[in-house]
Design a protein around this motif. Sequence first.
Motif, PDB file in Angstrom:
ATOM      1  N   SER A 190      39.334 117.904 -46.931  1.00 37.65           N
ATOM      2  CA  SER A 190      39.472 116.785 -46.313  1.00 37.65           C
ATOM      3  C   SER A 190      40.159 116.700 -44.891  1.00 37.65           C
ATOM      4  CB  SER A 190      40.249 115.864 -47.086  1.00 37.65           C
ATOM      5  OG  SER A 190      41.838 116.447 -47.234  1.00 37.65           O
ATOM      6  N   ASP A 241      37.838 103.487 -39.084  1.00 36.80           N
ATOM      7  CA  ASP A 241      37.870 103.599 -40.452  1.00 36.80           C
ATOM      8  C   ASP A 241      38.929 103.043 -41.267  1.00 36.80           C
ATOM      9  OD1 ASP A 241      39.950 105.459 -39.983  1.00 36.80           O
ATOM     10  OD2 ASP A 241      38.652 107.046 -40.594  1.00 36.80           O
ATOM     11  N   HIS A 282      32.198 114.048 -44.745  1.00 37.74           N
ATOM     12  CA  HIS A 282      33.539 113.467 -44.869  1.00 37.74           C
ATOM     13  C   HIS A 282      33.591 111.876 -44.420  1.00 37.74           C
ATOM     14  CE1 HIS A 282      37.811 112.756 -43.541  1.00 37.74           C
ATOM     15  NE2 HIS A 282      38.003 113.369 -44.512  1.00 37.74           N
ATOM     16  N   SER A 283      32.731 111.724 -43.439  1.00 37.58           N
ATOM     17  CA  SER A 283      32.840 110.450 -42.935  1.00 37.58           C
ATOM     18  C   SER A 283      32.033 109.432 -43.998  1.00 37.58           C
ATOM     19  CB  SER A 283      31.865 110.370 -41.532  1.00 37.58           C
ATOM     20  OG  SER A 283      32.931 111.004 -40.525  1.00 37.58           O
ATOM     21  N   THR A 317      34.443 109.043 -47.222  1.00 34.41           N
ATOM     22  CA  THR A 317      35.634 108.174 -47.160  1.00 34.41           C
ATOM     23  C   THR A 317      35.206 106.659 -46.875  1.00 34.41           C
ATOM     24  OG1 THR A 317      35.525 108.792 -44.588  1.00 34.41           O
ATOM     25  CG2 THR A 317      37.012 109.918 -45.887  1.00 34.41           C
ATOM     26  N   SER A 318      34.079 106.608 -46.520  1.00 30.92           N
ATOM     27  CA  SER A 318      33.314 105.094 -45.903  1.00 30.92           C
ATOM     28  C   SER A 318      32.634 104.448 -47.369  1.00 30.92           C
ATOM     29  CB  SER A 318      32.926 105.024 -44.701  1.00 30.92           C
ATOM     30  OG  SER A 318      32.021 105.689 -44.858  1.00 30.92           O
TER      31      SER A 318
END
Length: 303
Positions: free
Chosen positions: A227, A65, A234-235, A238-239
Amino acid sequence: MNRRRSAIVLASIWSTATGRFSLIVMSCWLLVALLSLVWTPYSLWATDGFHVWQSPSWSHPLGTDGSGADVLSWLMAGSATNLLIVLLAVILTAICGLLLVAAMLSSHLGLSQLAVVVIDALISLPTVLVALILAVPFGPSIMVIVVACSFGYSLNLARIVRPQAMLVARSAYVESALSNGASAGRVLRTHIVPNILPLLLVQLSMCAGTVILAESGLTYLGIGVPSSVASWGHSLATSVKFINVYPLAVIWPGLVVTVVVVALNLFGDALRDAVDPLENPRLRNPSPAPSEKTQEAADVRES
């Protein structure tokens, strides 16, 4: 008998293509969640600033990431978090939903009418609003997601299950049980719940799939999983900001969420048909176990 019935239900689910797919996906999810508790390919906090947004490779099968962390490790750890959220939400939804159904079926006219009015008034509240209200005093947490989802889904569950539960409550065998002194709790447990179980299971499986989607949405808004805790939401959160530049970073968590949600919905449909004696003839005429056949033969000879 219960063990034999469970075996018949499981075999009936496995006999269909959709049921087989859902069982395989859910089994893999459970195994990965348990494995992630003791092992992941990399530590969740192992970052590498020189290899951010890396494409899939032997060292990082799903890439990295924006901080250089391994995407596979985060998805594995997130599977345990999402499994915990789903289990808690489904259990709490089932308990609250059945309590609401019991209140709406109460012989006390005032209580039943009050329960219907309260459900009609609160069912319009969106889950996001409830989560926002809870997040103000408590902050983002897993329990905020569980309580918010259970609040909304239990109201919806009670609203959908109520008509069938009322038909069962007005049946002759329920009236006979009440006239023979059975308590309302016993009638609910032994007569009403078994008869509404297929519909109840379908609604709970849909609730499980919706909880995963709600976790992703609430986490993206900043009122879901903190977080510091790994989760599929969450993945995604964040992306998703870099989807135009690094689309693979979004594809993997999105694919996992999609496959699991589809499997949960298919599992609910297969389970509904498997536990319903009207749909599953094997439950109406289950063959006795070998030991029971031997005992029955011995009883015949003795008689």
